[in-house]
Enzyme design. Sequence first.
Site, short mmCIF file in Angstrom:
data_model
loop_
_atom_site.label_atom_id
_atom_site.label_comp_id
_atom_site.label_asym_id
_atom_site.label_seq_id
_atom_site.Cartn_x
_atom_site.Cartn_y
_atom_site.Cartn_z
N LYS A 217 0.81 -1.22 0.00
CA LYS A 217 0.00 0.00 0.00
C LYS A 217 0.84 1.26 0.00
O LYS A 217 0.40 2.29 -0.51
CB LYS A 217 -0.96 0.01 1.21
CG LYS A 217 -2.12 -0.95 1.07
CD LYS A 217 -3.23 -0.62 2.06
CE LYS A 217 -4.40 -1.58 1.93
NZ LYS A 217 -5.40 -1.38 3.00
N LYS B 31 -10.44 -4.00 -4.99
CA LYS B 31 -11.19 -2.79 -5.35
C LYS B 31 -10.27 -1.74 -5.93
O LYS B 31 -10.73 -0.78 -6.54
CB LYS B 31 -11.99 -2.26 -4.16
CG LYS B 31 -11.21 -1.89 -2.94
CD LYS B 31 -12.17 -1.59 -1.78
CE LYS B 31 -11.58 -2.04 -0.46
NZ LYS B 31 -12.56 -2.54 0.48
N LYS C 285 -4.69 -10.62 -7.03
CA LYS C 285 -5.96 -10.91 -6.35
C LYS C 285 -7.02 -9.91 -6.78
O LYS C 285 -6.71 -8.79 -7.17
CB LYS C 285 -5.77 -10.97 -4.84
CG LYS C 285 -5.63 -9.66 -4.17
CD LYS C 285 -5.67 -9.78 -2.65
CE LYS C 285 -5.55 -8.37 -2.10
NZ LYS C 285 -5.67 -8.24 -0.67
P1 AMP Z 1 -10.77 -5.48 2.55
O1 AMP Z 1 -11.71 -5.11 1.47
O2 AMP Z 1 -9.36 -5.52 2.08
O3 AMP Z 1 -10.99 -4.72 3.81
O4 AMP Z 1 -11.08 -7.00 2.89
C1 AMP Z 1 -12.23 -7.40 3.61
C2 AMP Z 1 -12.23 -8.91 3.75
O5 AMP Z 1 -12.32 -9.53 2.46
C3 AMP Z 1 -10.97 -9.51 4.40
O6 AMP Z 1 -11.32 -10.60 5.20
C4 AMP Z 1 -10.15 -9.96 3.22
O7 AMP Z 1 -9.26 -11.01 3.54
C5 AMP Z 1 -11.24 -10.44 2.25
N1 AMP Z 1 -10.78 -10.33 0.86
C6 AMP Z 1 -10.41 -9.20 0.20
N2 AMP Z 1 -10.06 -9.48 -1.09
C7 AMP Z 1 -10.20 -10.83 -1.23
C8 AMP Z 1 -10.00 -11.75 -2.33
N3 AMP Z 1 -9.60 -11.33 -3.53
N4 AMP Z 1 -10.25 -13.07 -2.11
C9 AMP Z 1 -10.68 -13.51 -0.89
N5 AMP Z 1 -10.89 -12.71 0.18
C10 AMP Z 1 -10.66 -11.37 0.02
#
Ligand code: AMP
Length: 279
Positions: free
Chosen positions: A123, A210, A207
């Site tokens: 990041k 967003k 991965k």
């Molecule tokens: P974040 O949007 O980064 O705050 O992620 C929120 C939740 O979604 C966390 O538990 C992440 O580990 C999960 N997460 C985010 N991106 C992925 C992805 N591409 N595959 C699986 N889990 C994800």
Amino acid sequence: MTDQTPAQYTGPRRILSGIQASGALHLGNYLGALKRFTELQETGAPLFVFVADMHAITVWQEPEKLAAQTREIAAAYLASGLDPAKAVIFPQSAVPAHAELAWIFNCVGRLGWLDRMTQFKEKSGKHKERSSVGLYTYPVLQAADILLYKATEVPVGEDQKQHLELTRDIAQKFNNDFGAPGYFPLPEPLIQGPATRVMSLRDGAAKMSKSDPSDLSRINLTDDADAIANKIRKAKTDMEPLPETVEGLEGRAEAKNLVAIYAALAGTTREAVLAEFAG
Ligand code: AMP
Ligand code: TRP
């Protein structure tokens, strides 16, 4: 650190997780997190699910948008099936003790531990010295989120594994330093299901995220059926037919990702998907 017996936490089982209030959710969030939360509310263990609005401000947020984004995540919790009668749903900033415990943990955690965090490296990019201090100490606030409630299990996607390890290190050091083995539990990450790491539809090595500039790379939870069908049709694949076995997917990241997504959404295994669609 002193050489004491490992912490023996004897408190009750508690499940906790959160999602950052930083914009639209995608299929990775759903399969890695949201869907898991709704399954876990049926286990009978207390479940705490919050919106991490304080984590969101580690990078710039438009103040007037942050409140709306926070409500959007809460709405997604409800839409995906979380039941306020079974789970405690709240915004992180409503509980000042998260920030208070984070300060204490800032004094327990070590710089060397944070220096290893790969999410900060990703990041902050090339401009580490211009990142906020909050972005650096982000995982310490996450440890406070978890240990404040003495949570024993934390459902997250694969990418959060390192933050959970840091949480355990902080809990262990706190327990040792203050001679209170068993004060904090050493929480377990729950990284389960066929799709703990959903990949981009355009690049099987990245991965689903967003922050990817291409909207075709992800399925947003707000996309309608036509948009989703279109993105799946345009998803990158390769020339080969689907193999008979999961091993046959090795080295075929894009095909592997689509099979995992299908399995997770159909509530089945990758083996069963291949048994049906091989060739
Ligand atoms: P974040 O949007 O980064 O705050 O992620 C929120 C939740 O979604 C966390 O538990 C992440 O580990 C999960 N997460 C985010 N991106 C992925 C992805 N591409 N595959 C699986 N889990 C994800
Ligand atoms: N860091 C998590 C993410 O990006 C969000 C989060 C903040 C979290 N605090 C947490 C997840 C506590 C689980 C437990 O997804």
